[in-house]
Design a protein around this motif. Structure first.
Motif, PDB file in Angstrom:
ATOM      1  N   HIS A 296       0.823  -1.337  -0.069  1.00 20.15           N
ATOM      2  CA  HIS A 296       0.113  -0.029   0.223  1.00 20.15           C
ATOM      3  C   HIS A 296       0.788   1.248   0.073  1.00 20.15           C
ATOM      4  CE1 HIS A 296      -3.782  -2.093   0.448  1.00 20.15           C
ATOM      5  NE2 HIS A 296      -3.207  -2.983   1.668  1.00 20.15           N
ATOM      6  N   PHE A 297       2.258   1.213   0.638  1.00 20.51           N
ATOM      7  CA  PHE A 297       3.177   2.105   0.351  1.00 20.51           C
ATOM      8  C   PHE A 297       4.367   1.551  -0.507  1.00 20.51           C
ATOM      9  CE2 PHE A 297       1.698   3.864   4.677  1.00 20.51           C
ATOM     10  CZ  PHE A 297       0.663   4.807   4.137  1.00 20.51           C
ATOM     11  N   PRO A 298       5.304   2.303  -0.883  1.00 19.80           N
ATOM     12  CA  PRO A 298       6.499   1.537  -1.409  1.00 19.80           C
ATOM     13  C   PRO A 298       7.118   0.495  -0.783  1.00 19.80           C
ATOM     14  CG  PRO A 298       6.450   3.972  -1.603  1.00 19.80           C
ATOM     15  CD  PRO A 298       5.335   3.718  -0.800  1.00 19.80           C
ATOM     16  N   HIS A 299       7.084  -0.581  -1.624  1.00 17.67           N
ATOM     17  CA  HIS A 299       7.854  -1.670  -0.676  1.00 17.67           C
ATOM     18  C   HIS A 299       9.107  -1.729  -0.248  1.00 17.67           C
ATOM     19  CE1 HIS A 299       7.595  -5.948   0.054  1.00 17.67           C
ATOM     20  NE2 HIS A 299       8.466  -6.235  -0.637  1.00 17.67           N
ATOM     21  N   ALA A 300       9.863  -0.731  -0.841  1.00 17.28           N
ATOM     22  CA  ALA A 300      11.260  -0.789  -0.513  1.00 17.28           C
ATOM     23  C   ALA A 300      11.214  -0.052   1.297  1.00 17.28           C
ATOM     24  CB  ALA A 300      11.806   0.532  -1.123  1.00 17.28           C
ATOM     25  N   LEU A 301      10.068   0.262   1.608  1.00 19.46           N
ATOM     26  CA  LEU A 301      10.003   0.920   2.997  1.00 19.46           C
ATOM     27  C   LEU A 301       9.676  -0.514   4.122  1.00 19.46           C
ATOM     28  CD1 LEU A 301       7.683   3.871   2.815  1.00 19.46           C
ATOM     29  CD2 LEU A 301       9.900   3.921   3.045  1.00 19.46           C
ATOM     30  N   ALA A 302       9.634  -1.506   3.369  1.00 18.30           N
ATOM     31  CA  ALA A 302       9.312  -2.620   4.252  1.00 18.30           C
ATOM     32  C   ALA A 302      10.773  -3.305   4.697  1.00 18.30           C
ATOM     33  CB  ALA A 302       8.665  -3.830   3.508  1.00 18.30           C
ATOM     34  N   LEU A 316      13.176   6.640   8.450  1.00 19.13           N
ATOM     35  CA  LEU A 316      13.675   7.631   7.835  1.00 19.13           C
ATOM     36  C   LEU A 316      12.768   8.254   6.945  1.00 19.13           C
ATOM     37  CD1 LEU A 316      17.378   6.129   6.672  1.00 19.13           C
ATOM     38  CD2 LEU A 316      16.843   7.777   8.555  1.00 19.13           C
ATOM     39  N   ALA A 317      12.042   7.565   6.278  1.00 22.34           N
ATOM     40  CA  ALA A 317      10.675   8.211   5.635  1.00 22.34           C
ATOM     41  C   ALA A 317       9.928   9.015   6.362  1.00 22.34           C
ATOM     42  CB  ALA A 317       9.902   7.153   4.618  1.00 22.34           C
ATOM     43  N   VAL A 318       9.435   8.681   7.706  1.00 23.90           N
ATOM     44  CA  VAL A 318       8.439   9.235   8.344  1.00 23.90           C
ATOM     45  C   VAL A 318       9.393  10.295   8.992  1.00 23.90           C
ATOM     46  CG1 VAL A 318       7.299   9.056  10.683  1.00 23.90           C
ATOM     47  CG2 VAL A 318       7.051   7.051   9.118  1.00 23.90           C
ATOM     48  N   GLY A 319      10.629  10.334   9.479  1.00 20.38           N
ATOM     49  CA  GLY A 319      11.254  11.282   9.929  1.00 20.38           C
ATOM     50  C   GLY A 319      11.406  12.409   9.044  1.00 20.38           C
TER      51      GLY A 319
END
Length: 407
Positions: A296-302, A316-319
């Motif tokens: 549901h979000f970019p898979h790289a964030l998993a 890091l993305a949230v920050g």
């Protein structure tokens, strides 16, 4: 991910999320809405929070994975409802992160509040990336400082009122049922941090036992602290003065004849906001991780760091997003929107708990029913602008789900 958190660690993370900046600021607008019925509004918010906490704890024990209600809604109600819960949580709590960062800046260095806010986000993001156990130790320190400051302020206020009399009877009374509900909605926002325990399901030891124990303990301690602070503020300032105060605890210790405590309270408020920010970033990054796993979000964030066992990319993305918001946006008006998102999130949690079977330690039927009805009622009592903004963002999320890839 590594299961390194025990009951004590989970309780501390929940306390760090709940006993934060809200306790230094939420009582003023709540008193404006409820008057002398402030303690009744606190009790109402606590009842809804207890129902939500119980439903969340039973679901977390059954589904001990990162993501909280995103996972519960998906498993019990279907993929769309899980996604909607995750969307509401990430959108609302990202705004809350920026608001907490700005609160740190406002108390620590008002003239450079945005620079301090950005620095706080960067520093705490690094702490979270180093590992959740380190974050738990830092949260334990922050909670200890905050509780010490609140205890000192409440004791000074209650001692002064005992010696010089209470101002509670000098002011106006409650503003009716709507005021009571609106105040409960505002105070519920300060209770909502117990979800942080459930979102750490993959990092808790023996989650089937740890989470159901940690959630009510954290909620109970928070309720006792909030009740003591509310009583202290009402008896020293009275509801009218409390409603007009921009910094209630600071004004209360001055009115109690202990002005030397005012700088300590300011420092405690900044530290408490840091604790809330730390726990918020921790929870949002875990829900982002869970949603990225399902694309549901970019898979790289998993991705999870192989050495530190933390979702570094999601953190890091949230920050980065929170840093951008803290540097460019005034999020005072976003508190109502965040409350709407939190209440929607817990409404889905209670609906999910209704689908638990008798052999899955389902809570008594009244618990999720009262929790669901309470969430809907408090959400409807928010200011119209907050409700419209919340519905708008929810609609955007629903459209994104409908047009996005199906997996």
């Amino acid at each position: 991910m590594r299961r390194g958190l025990g009951v004590g660690d989970a309780v501390v993370i929940g306390l760090g999320a709940m006993i934060g900046a809200g306790v230094f600021a939420a009582f003023a607008p709540a008193a404006k809405a409820a008057g002398t019925a402030l303690t009744g509004a606190l009790a109402l918010a606590a009842v809804v929070a207890y129902c939500n906490a119980t439903s969340s704890a039973r679901l977390a024990a059954r589904h001990p994975r990162s993501g909280g209600t995103y996972v519960y809604g998906r498993e019990r109600l279907g993929p769309f409802w899980g996604y909607l819960a995750g969307w509401s949580f990430v959108a609302g709590k990202t705004a809350s992160c920026a608001a907490m960062a700005l609160t740190v800046g406002a108390y620590a260095w008002p003239e450079q509040r945005r620079a301090v806010a950005v620095a706080a986000v960067v520093a705490l993001t690094v702490v979270n990336c180093l590992g959740v156990e380190k974050a738990a130790w830092l949260t334990r320190l922050i909670v200890a400082v905050t509780l010490a400051v609140l205890a000192a302020a409440a004791t000074a206020c209650l001692t002064s009122s005992a010696a010089h009399g209470s101002r509670l009877a000098w002011d106006t009374s409650a503003s009716g049922p709507h005021g009571l509900l609106q105040a409960a909605g505002l105070l519920f926002f300060a209770f909502a941090g117990y979800a942080r325990i459930a979102t750490l399901g993959e990092e808790v030891k023996d989650p089937a036992r740890t989470i159901p124990r940690a959630v009510p303990i954290a909620l109970g301690v928070t309720l006792v602290v909030y009740a003591a602070v509310a009583l202290a503020l009402l008896t020293v300032l009275g509801p009218d003065a409390l409603a007009r105060s921009a910094a209630p605890l600071t004004d209360a210790v001055r009115a109690a004849g202990v002005p030397g405590l005012a700088p300590v309270v300011r420092t405690g408020a900044a530290v408490a906001a840091l604790g809330s920010l730390l726990a918020l970033i921790l929870g949002v990054s875990r829900t982002t991780l869970a949603m990225a796993r399902d694309r549901h979000f970019p898979h790289a964030l998993a991705a999870v760091h192989p050495g530190r066992h933390t979702p570094v990319r999601a953190e890091l993305a949230v920050g980065a997003l929170v840093t951008l918001l803290a540097a460019t946006t005034d999020l005072t008006g976003a508190i109502g929107f965040s409350s709407f998102g939190v209440l929607l999130y817990y409404a889905i949690a209670n609906a999910s708990a209704l689908r638990l079977g008798a052999d899955e330690h389902r809570p008594p039927l009244a618990v999720p029913v009262v929790g669901l009805a309470g969430c809907a009622t408090l959400a409807a009592s928010l200011p119209p602008a907050s409700v419209l903004a919340g519905l708008g963002v929810t609609a955007v999320g629903a459209v994104a789900y409908m047009v996005g890839p199906r997996r």
